[in-house]
Scaffold this active site. Structure first.
Site, PDB file in Angstrom:
ATOM      1  CE1 TYR A 142      -3.608  -2.521   0.565  1.00  0.00           C
ATOM      2  CE2 TYR A 142      -4.658  -0.432   1.066  1.00  0.00           C
ATOM      3  CZ  TYR A 142      -4.757  -1.763   0.737  1.00  0.00           C
ATOM      4  OH  TYR A 142      -5.997  -2.326   0.580  1.00  0.00           O
ATOM      5  CE  LYS A 190       1.515 -17.736  -2.596  1.00  0.00           C
ATOM      6  NZ  LYS A 190       0.703 -18.954  -2.731  1.00  0.00           N
ATOM      7  CG  ASP A 222      -2.341 -20.126  -1.408  1.00  0.00           C
ATOM      8  OD1 ASP A 222      -1.892 -20.125  -0.249  1.00  0.00           O
ATOM      9  OD2 ASP A 222      -1.769 -20.711  -2.352  1.00  0.00           O
ATOM     10  CG  ASP A 246      -8.293  -4.349   1.333  1.00  0.00           C
ATOM     11  OD1 ASP A 246      -9.274  -3.857   1.907  1.00  0.00           O
ATOM     12  OD2 ASP A 246      -8.145  -4.337   0.091  1.00  0.00           O
ATOM     13  CG  ASP A 250     -14.007  -6.473   1.347  1.00  0.00           C
ATOM     14  OD1 ASP A 250     -13.819  -5.777   2.361  1.00  0.00           O
ATOM     15  OD2 ASP A 250     -14.394  -6.011   0.253  1.00  0.00           O
TER      16      ASP A 250
HETATM   17  C1  IPM Z   1     -10.562  -0.784   3.606  1.00  0.00           C
HETATM   18  C2  IPM Z   1     -10.711  -0.154   2.249  1.00  0.00           C
HETATM   19  C3  IPM Z   1      -9.503   0.742   1.978  1.00  0.00           C
HETATM   20  C4  IPM Z   1      -8.270  -0.155   1.972  1.00  0.00           C
HETATM   21  C5  IPM Z   1      -9.596   1.581   0.685  1.00  0.00           C
HETATM   22  C6  IPM Z   1     -10.846   2.412   0.645  1.00  0.00           C
HETATM   23  C7  IPM Z   1      -8.385   2.443   0.503  1.00  0.00           C
HETATM   24  O1  IPM Z   1     -10.888  -1.126   1.273  1.00  0.00           O
HETATM   25  O2  IPM Z   1     -10.461  -0.032   4.593  1.00  0.00           O
HETATM   26  O3  IPM Z   1     -10.568  -2.007   3.686  1.00  0.00           O
HETATM   27  O4  IPM Z   1      -7.942  -0.734   0.921  1.00  0.00           O
HETATM   28  O5  IPM Z   1      -7.644  -0.267   3.009  1.00  0.00           O
HETATM   29 MG    MG Z   2     -11.101  -3.090   2.039  1.00  0.00          MG
END
Ligand code: IPM
Ligand code: MG
Length: 357
Positions: A142, A190, A222, A246, A250
């Site tokens: 990042y 990884k 993975d 990240d 999700d």
């Molecule tokens: C998160 C989001 C952010 C990230 C984006 C919006 C920059 O996806 O907080 O998970 O990638 O960290």
């Molecule tokens: Mg995110």
């Protein structure tokens, strides 16, 4: 208790979910006799439009001067579909994380028993899932440099960098947190491919020796992405780097039933920011359909981690549980409305939860 909270609603559904979270905090303040003052700031697309800068100096100063930061969401399709844009809304949040050195990102994954059927996964797979992902937030790909285009724009470079000290400090947080839970840390990397991951594994193993009461194991990312939805009950604390965290969080939100439920805390030595893990979801902006629970639980985390107000954070959690038990749902939580499950809007969900406090 007297506290100043910087409020950055941001883009998309950010403003409407943050309104609900602020309402909840105001109710808590009233009941428990606290004084919370709210100072609003611009960030992301709205900030670019008004000032040309996704993180105006004024916003950064506001955050530095506050006791905690409440953040909504960031991003706009206009930029997602324009890879050549030099100034992007996300830079606002990334710069804020970096400037305030918010290196710890705590993302709890849980299941409300009433919402077990909201998950597309089988009830027996998701039930009793309860783990915390500790995501390193200010390093890795990042932020690594160089980041650029070469060869007349036809070659792109991103760089992932981690130092031993960055890995050690986040590992310590994971071990400490696991001591208050089931004393089990799974570190995800990884290491079969990446040099940063090999340093990660080496450093986490070394740091882990100082926590002999905590069971430490390692998993490749993975494999982890499969195990998280195949057998989520096996996890207690997951420790991982920025980008893997990240992506995996999700994915893990599928266990809870909706990404609209999950809050997070981003913490540094001096500052802390609280935000839902979901994005701006611009398509739903202004429609009063977004789920405010992630934002409301983000203030619950603020009361827990920044202000140490135990009765207060518990009452927010209980109010959310009660509201869900009463059958109130936002659109993301049910496929179809039934006798027992009633679909309501963002503001109405905020009102029900506030009334249950
Ligand atoms: C998160 C989001 C952010 C990230 C984006 C919006 C920059 O996806 O907080 O998970 O990638 O960290
Ligand atoms: Mg995110």
């Amino acid at each position: 208790m007297k506290k100043t909270i910087a409020v950055l609603p941001g883009d998309g559904v950010g403003p409407e979910i943050i309104d609900q979270a602020v309402k909840v905090l105001q109710k808590v303040a009233k009941i428990y006799h606290h004084e919370f003052s709210f100072e609003y700031g611009l960030i992301g697309t709205t900030a670019i439009e008004k000032t040309g800068n996704p993180l105006p100096d004024q916003t950064l100063k506001l955050c530095k001067d506050s006791d905690a930061i409440l953040f909504g969401a960031i991003g706009d399709q206009k930029y997602d579909n324009d890879p050549s844009a030099k100034i992007r809304p996300e830079q606002g949040l990334l710069e804020l994380r970096k400037s305030l050195a918010l290196f710890v990102n705590i993302r709890p994954i849980f299941v409300f028993p009433t919402l077990i059927n909201s998950s597309p996964l089988k009830a027996e797979v998701v039930k009793d899932s309860d783990f915390i992902v500790i995501r390193e937030l200010t390093g890795g790909i990042y932020f690594g440099k160089p980041r650029m285009r070469k060869n007349h724009g036809k070659t792109a470079i991103d760089t992932s960098i981690y130092s031993e000290s960055e890995i050690e400090r986040i590992a310590r947080v994971a071990f400490e947190i696991s001591r208050k839970r089931n004393k089990n840390v799974v570190s995800i990397d990884k290491a079969n491919v990446l040099e940063t991951s090999r340093l990660w594994r080496e450093t986490v193993t070394k740091t882990g020796k100082e926590y002999p009461d905590v069971e430490l194991s390692h998993m490749f990312v993975d494999t982890a992405s499969m195990q998280i939805i195949k057998n989520p009950q096996q996890f207690d604390v997951i420790l991982t780097e920025n980008m893997f965290g990240d992506i995996l969080t999700d994915e893990a939100s599928v266990i809870s039933g909706s990404i609209g439920l999950l809050p997070s805390a981003s913490i540094g030595e001096r500052h802390a920011l609280y935000e839902p893990i979901h994005g701006a979801y611009n398509k739903a902006a202004g429609k009063n359909t977004a789920n405010p629970i992630a934002a409301i639980l983000s203030v619950e985390m603020m009361l827990k981690y920044s202000f140490h107000l135990v009765k207060e954070w518990k009452c927010i959690w209980n109010a959310v549980v009660k509201t869900l038990e009463e059958g109130w749902r936002t659109k993301d939580l049910v496929a179809k409305e039934t006798e027992k499950e009633k679909v309501i809007g963002t503001k109405e969900m905020g009102d029900k939860i506030t009334n249950n406090i």
